[in-house]
Every structure is written in C-alpha cells, then in structure tokens.
Design a protein around this motif. Structure first.
Motif, PDB file in Angstrom:
ATOM      1  N   ASN A 364      40.503  33.176  82.138  1.00 30.77           N
ATOM      2  CA  ASN A 364      40.919  34.072  83.384  1.00 30.77           C
ATOM      3  C   ASN A 364      40.160  35.578  83.229  1.00 30.77           C
ATOM      4  O   ASN A 364      40.076  36.162  84.371  1.00 30.77           O
ATOM      5  CB  ASN A 364      42.285  34.164  83.394  1.00 30.77           C
ATOM      6  N   TYR A 394      33.830  24.500  87.588  1.00 30.75           N
ATOM      7  CA  TYR A 394      35.037  25.624  88.070  1.00 30.75           C
ATOM      8  C   TYR A 394      35.139  26.969  86.998  1.00 30.75           C
ATOM      9  O   TYR A 394      34.925  26.807  85.853  1.00 30.75           O
ATOM     10  CB  TYR A 394      36.088  24.973  87.960  1.00 30.75           C
ATOM     11  N   LYS A 395      35.339  28.083  87.903  1.00 28.21           N
ATOM     12  CA  LYS A 395      35.439  29.302  87.180  1.00 28.21           C
ATOM     13  C   LYS A 395      36.645  30.039  87.286  1.00 28.21           C
ATOM     14  O   LYS A 395      36.923  30.330  88.419  1.00 28.21           O
ATOM     15  CB  LYS A 395      34.313  30.231  87.236  1.00 28.21           C
ATOM     16  N   SER A 397      37.884  32.697  86.173  1.00 28.39           N
ATOM     17  CA  SER A 397      37.338  34.136  86.613  1.00 28.39           C
ATOM     18  C   SER A 397      36.530  34.304  87.557  1.00 28.39           C
ATOM     19  O   SER A 397      35.552  33.747  87.696  1.00 28.39           O
ATOM     20  CB  SER A 397      36.872  34.953  85.257  1.00 28.39           C
ATOM     21  N   SER A 398      36.953  35.254  88.481  1.00 26.97           N
ATOM     22  CA  SER A 398      35.965  35.407  89.956  1.00 26.97           C
ATOM     23  C   SER A 398      35.034  36.469  89.628  1.00 26.97           C
ATOM     24  O   SER A 398      34.112  36.589  90.534  1.00 26.97           O
ATOM     25  CB  SER A 398      37.036  35.718  90.892  1.00 26.97           C
ATOM     26  N   VAL A 399      34.716  37.101  88.531  1.00 25.94           N
ATOM     27  CA  VAL A 399      33.838  38.005  88.389  1.00 25.94           C
ATOM     28  C   VAL A 399      32.860  37.814  87.286  1.00 25.94           C
ATOM     29  O   VAL A 399      32.032  38.449  86.838  1.00 25.94           O
ATOM     30  CB  VAL A 399      34.612  39.414  87.887  1.00 25.94           C
TER      31      VAL A 399
END
Length: 409
Positions: A364, A394-395, A397-399
């Motif tokens: 995350n 799939y990730k 963390s969005s950054v």
C-alpha cells in the motif's frame, strides 16, 4: 572563473568612490568565495584590496585538488603544490568545517599525516582525503589524533594501492585482511561508512551517530573464522543500533543469518530494538527473509524500507521466498513500510515477476519498483514484454513507479 574575473575587475565594483562589494558583511563575502572553483582561486582574491587580504583565511571550508592542475606535474610543480597546502593550513585563522584534499600519488605518507594533524588542530568537522601510495602495498598509519578528535563528524578516506594500519594503537594490528580490534572514539560523529574486510572486535563510542552504511566484502577464507564470525558481525550491528538511517549489504545480512542458525540467536549482540531507525536499505535473497523480518519487528519507528532483492540461480530460493511472503503476519510486517524495491540481475525470470506481483498487490505504501537487467541482449529482447506484463498487475499503491533499466556491467 567568471565570478572570479568579475571580482578582479575592481573598478566595476566601485561607484562614486565606494566599494560596495568589499563593504558587505563577512558571511556574504564568504558565500561569494564559496562559489569559486577552487581554494587556489579563493586565495588569489587577497590581491583585491586590504579588506580582502585576510578574508580567505576565515572561510569555513577548504578544497584542494591536484587533479585540477596541469598533467603531468614536474618535480617543481609537485613541490609547489605541497608548499601551497602547507601555506594555506598555516595561515588559517578560524576552525575548519570541512577540509577536502586530493593529492594523488604526489605526496608521501608523512606529509599527509602532518596535514591531518594541522586539520585536527583547526577542529575540523569533516575530513575528506584522497591519495595514492607511491609504493604498492604501503601502509597508511591512522594518526591517533584523528580517531580521538572531538570535533570530527565525518571522515572519508579514499586510499589507492595502500591499506589502513592501526599499529599505533595498543592492542591493535594492521588492517590488511583483518584487524584484531577496531576502536573509534568520536563523540560527535554523525555518519559512518564501513567497508572492506571485518575486524574481530569493535568498540564504537559514537552515540551521536545518525547514519551508518556497512558494505562488507566476503572473505576468501571465512572457514577459519566460522567459530565466531557471526557473533562478530552482530557485535558490529549492536554498535550502530541507535542510528536513524541504516544501509547493510548482502554479505552482512548473510552473516547475520549464519549467526542465527549456528548460535540459536542469543540476545547478546543482536539488538532487541532499533528505536530510532527511520530508513532501512537492505539487500537479501530468498533465504534471508527471516533476518529482514526480525529487523522490521524491532524497528517501531521505521518510515522507509528500500528492499534490494539479489537474484540467485536456484528456483528453490524463490519458492521458499514466496512461501514465506504469503503468511499473513509476514505480509503485514513487510508491506507496512515498504517504499522501494529493486531487483538485481533481473533477466525476465517468471519467479521474480511473481514476487513483484505479490508486492504490487500488497504494498500500500510502495513508491517505486526497479528492475535492473544484467544481460544486454535479454534486456533488448524481453524488457518490453516483461513490462507489459507488469503493467497488468493490480497495484495497491496509486503512486508506485515502475522503472526498468540496464545495469552497468
């Protein structure tokens, strides 16, 4: 040179008989001098006016690099260089924040030691020396004054064709392969970088230490030290347990693992807690996850974890690694602070991509994953396909950033 040339045009600084630059406060003039290319140019400003004559003697830092001069140097030029260094140090009026010196192979050891003594007398805070021995295998005897210097915060020694000797210390032997005892008494030291071969015993009085980088070299004949080698490694670990930043290489972690297996992890030597640790950079492979987890469990204030995964040719390692990763407690501890992951010697292996996918899905806080390719041909043929596959993971963390690159050979 542009700034220096402007300063030498004295008339351009004078307006209606007033030299505005020379009337500036010393701190501002020191800032101007700090922008000059070398200490030699700083010293030349003393010809500008009476105001500038002794100003250079109070600048906080000195940087002298013989490589900036003509090549090759004649015997006369070498003597002039040594006389210049002597003269600059002798004319200092204030203490030194930083003294950087690169004298190549143009000075003997006794001359370098004398310069160190003078720098210590000036209460130097940072000392950065680069030199090369005239005779291959020559010993550089570390002066006692340097180890006991109360003002020293950072010490950097780049030595070529020579080795460090502590023969002037009671109970110490030469550091060529191993030394019996390594003692560092620097109460104000904030940064320590220890590389090369191991000592047998350590004593670091460095309570102010904030950052430690340990890059040990694997010994060719480690078997003769197996009875205590792991304990020695943990002894070093214990000496730096209070740092805020810790970077440890693969061999150091491997040695801790060896100690844990052979000595059943006695508490003595391995820190029970790393209370101040905020940043950890660590290199592991599939068999060393247990050491990483133990460090993470005793680091309550960790903010940033940089994990470097070293590739091993054995697929069993990756199976064992993934098997431990999927445990709930392991996943929670590992991914809570994980910010950066770097895969070394990556060549498109499915096992490595499986680990990366797991970390993407559970990390995350993840900010960056780096795939460092070691084979140019495979990099050219497989990197695009591998990264296309990674892009579909799939990730959590969005950054998170994904970087793929060819490592220098």
């Amino acid at each position: 040179m542009f700034l220096f040339d402007k300063l030498l045009r004295k008339k351009s600084n004078v307006v209606k008989g007033v030299d505005y630059i020379s009337n500036l406060p010393d701190p501002i003039l020191h800032l101007i001098l700090s922008r000059l290319h070398s200490t030699k140019e700083v010293v030349r400003t003393r010809v500008l006016s009476t105001r500038w004559r002794y100003l250079w003697t109070s600048i906080p830092s000195l940087e002298i690099d013989i490589s900036h001069g003509p090549k090759p140097l004649s015997a006369l030029q070498k003597n002039q260089f040594k006389e210049f260094v002597y003269w600059v140090l002798a004319n200092r009026t204030l203490d030194l924040d930083c003294f950087t010196l690169d004298c190549g192979d143009h000075c003997d050891m006794s001359t370098i030691v004398w310069w160190i003594h003078v720098a210590v007398m000036r209460k130097v805070k940072q000392l950065d020396l680069t030199f090369c021995a005239r005779d291959t295998g020559e010993a550089f005897v570390l002066p006692r004054c340097l180890v006991d210097c109360n003002s020293l915060e950072v010490l950097k020694l780049d030595m070529f064709m020579c080795y460090l000797s502590l023969e002037s210390f009671t109970g110490s032997k030469t550091l060529k392969r191993l030394c019996e005892r390594l003692t560092v008494l620097c109460p104000k030291l904030v940064y320590l970088e220890y590389g090369g071969h191991m000592a047998n015993h350590f004593l670091f009085e460095v309570k102010s230490l904030k950052k430690a980088v340990i890059e040990l070299e694997e010994m060719e004949q480690k078997n003769e030290f197996d009875d205590y080698f792991g304990v020695t490694i943990c002894e070093l670990f214990f000496q730096v347990f209070h740092v805020e930043y810790l970077s440890i290489n693969y061999f150091f972690v491997q040695s801790i693992s060896f100690k844990c297996e052979c000595f059943n992890c006695p508490k003595k030597g391995f820190p029970e807690s790393l209370p101040s640790l905020k940043t950890l950079e660590i290199t592991i492979d599939g068999y060393l996850l247990d050491v990483l987890l133990r460090i993470l469990k005793c680091s309550p204030n960790l903010d940033f974890l940089h994990l470097i995964i070293y590739k091993d040719s054995s697929p069993d390692q990756y199976e064992a690694f993934v098997g431990e990763l999927v445990e709930v407690e392991t996943t929670r501890i590992l991914t809570h602070h994980l910010k950066k992951v770097e895969f070394l010697e990556f060549n498109g292996e499915r096992e490595t991509l499986a680990i990366a996918q797991f970390l993407f899905e559970h990390g995350n806080a993840l900010e960056e994953i780096v795939f460092g390719w070691s084979n140019k041909d495979r990099y050219c043929k497989k990197s695009r396909k591998a990264m296309n596959e990674v892009s579909k993971f799939y990730k959590a963390s969005s950054v998170v950033k994904v970087i793929t690159l060819l490592k220098d050979q």
